[in-house]
Design a protein around this motif. Structure first.
Motif: not given
Ligand code: NAD
Length: 322
Positions: A130, A132, A243, A279, A281, A283
């Motif tokens: 994905p 970032p 996601p 997709r 990320d 985080s």
């Protein structure tokens, strides 16, 4: 204490109208600047009663002038669907570049925090999956979609320049595909198109072989992520997206099932430079904003379908043999 004041460009559009609503709910007074090129006053008509709300017709590419204090500027004005930005390529480049320059100037003049609506399209047809925020993307600047992708990449660069050189308090959100009430049924984006087609009982048109993926989020999650970023001290860019990744064919089948329609799937040519995968990320959003999506795919789609059903006054066509 005086209410904080927000300026929302593109406030009469799909996302801008939801953001304005939430800001009013949070106690802001809201000034919305919009040229109605892809949005409509009808999207915010209900806000007149929701709090101190003003809608002014203005093209932010021409100039931006606001009298009085401003605490936050949210720059969401821009054609956003391929149908719109391919129809208005130069306007799209201008609102991403000159419009961003003008709205950053407003934030600087007023000492306001600035939030730029950027996009997952900044990643282009990604070669990292994905995606970032540290990925620089894979964009074709001279393809038809370049007008949108590069306008947003320029807007990001301009935002960071105002932050570094002028000390403006800025933030950038990279928004992944979002759906919900007040999208135009004919705006060409996958969710409204599939829903409209499923409700009419006509064929659902899937581009290519339908294996290309998207990650779509419900508008309430996006608004929550944007406001968390606005109220934080983060500069971003921060990805805000769900996601949960689905292929276009899977999405078409799910919409058809949720609508209760027997539409056939019809495969049509894929647009040039259409991304193969997408997709986020998330985080970073999780760690710095404590944000993650709450509305799952089917739930969100049900809500958008209900809204379209009301708007289009449509019941699914009777089942046909598939
Ligand atoms: P939208 O077309 O519904 O809203 C955009 C609004 O901006 C419209 O009301 C339009 O009239 C206004 N506008 C356009 N050019 C203008 C100008 N020069 N001056 C003043 N107003 C102008 O689109 P949306 O889906 O609500 O998107 C809003 C923002 O979010 C855009 O910047 C878009 O790039 C970004 N974004 C949206 C998505 C998504 O999935 N909806 C994904 C990524 C990024």
């Amino acid at each position: 204490m005086a209410r904080p004041r927000a300026v929302v460009t593109g406030g009469a559009g799909f996302l801008g109208s939801h953001l304005s609503e939430r800001l009013l709910h949070e106690g802001y007074s809201v000034l919305c600047l919009d040229d109605f090129s892809t949005g409509s006053p009808a999207n915010v008509a209900h806000l007149a009663e929701a709090g101190p709300f003003r809608l002014v017709r203005a093209n932010v590419t021409d100039f931006v002038h606001v009298v009085g204090d401003v605490d936050v500027v949210l720059h969401f004005a821009s054609p956003a669907s391929p149908v719109d930005y391919l129809r208005m390529p130069i306007e799209t480049l201008k609102v991403g570049s000159i419009g961003t320059l003008h709205t950053l100037g407003l934030a600087k003049e007023k000492g306001a925090r600035f939030l730029l609506a950027s996009t997952s399209e900044a990643y282009g047809d990604p070669q990292v999956h994905p995606q970032p925020e540290t990925y620089w993307g894979h964009v074709n600047p001279v393809g038809p979609r370049g007008v949108y992708d590069e306008a947003k990449r320029f807007a990001e660069a301009m935002t960071m320049a105002y932050r570094r050189a002028q000390g403006v308090d800025t933030a950038i959100v990279r928004i992944f595909n979002t759906h919900g009430p007040r999208m135009r049924p004919d705006d060409g984006r996958a969710v409204p198109t599939f829903i409209r087609q499923a409700l009419s009982g006509g064929p659902i048109t899937v581009a290519g072989d339908g294996s290309q993926t998207r990650s779509i989020q419900y508008v309430d999650d996006l608004v929550d992520g944007c406001l968390r970023l606005l109220h934080s001290r983060e500069a971003g860019p921060v990805n805000i997206g769900n996601p949960c990744e689905v292929s276009m064919a899977e999405l078409a089948l799910l919409v058809r099932e949720l609508v209760g329609s027997a539409s056939l799937l019809e495969y049509v040519p894929r647009p040039e430079d259409d991304p193969t995968v997408r997709r986020p990320d998330i985080s970073l959003a999780r760690s710095v904003l404590g944000w993650e999506p709450r509305v799952d795919l089917a739930d969100g789609l049900r809500r958008t379908i209900d809204w379209f059903r009301g708007e289009l006054g449509a019941d699914p066509a009777p089942a046909r043999a598939v």
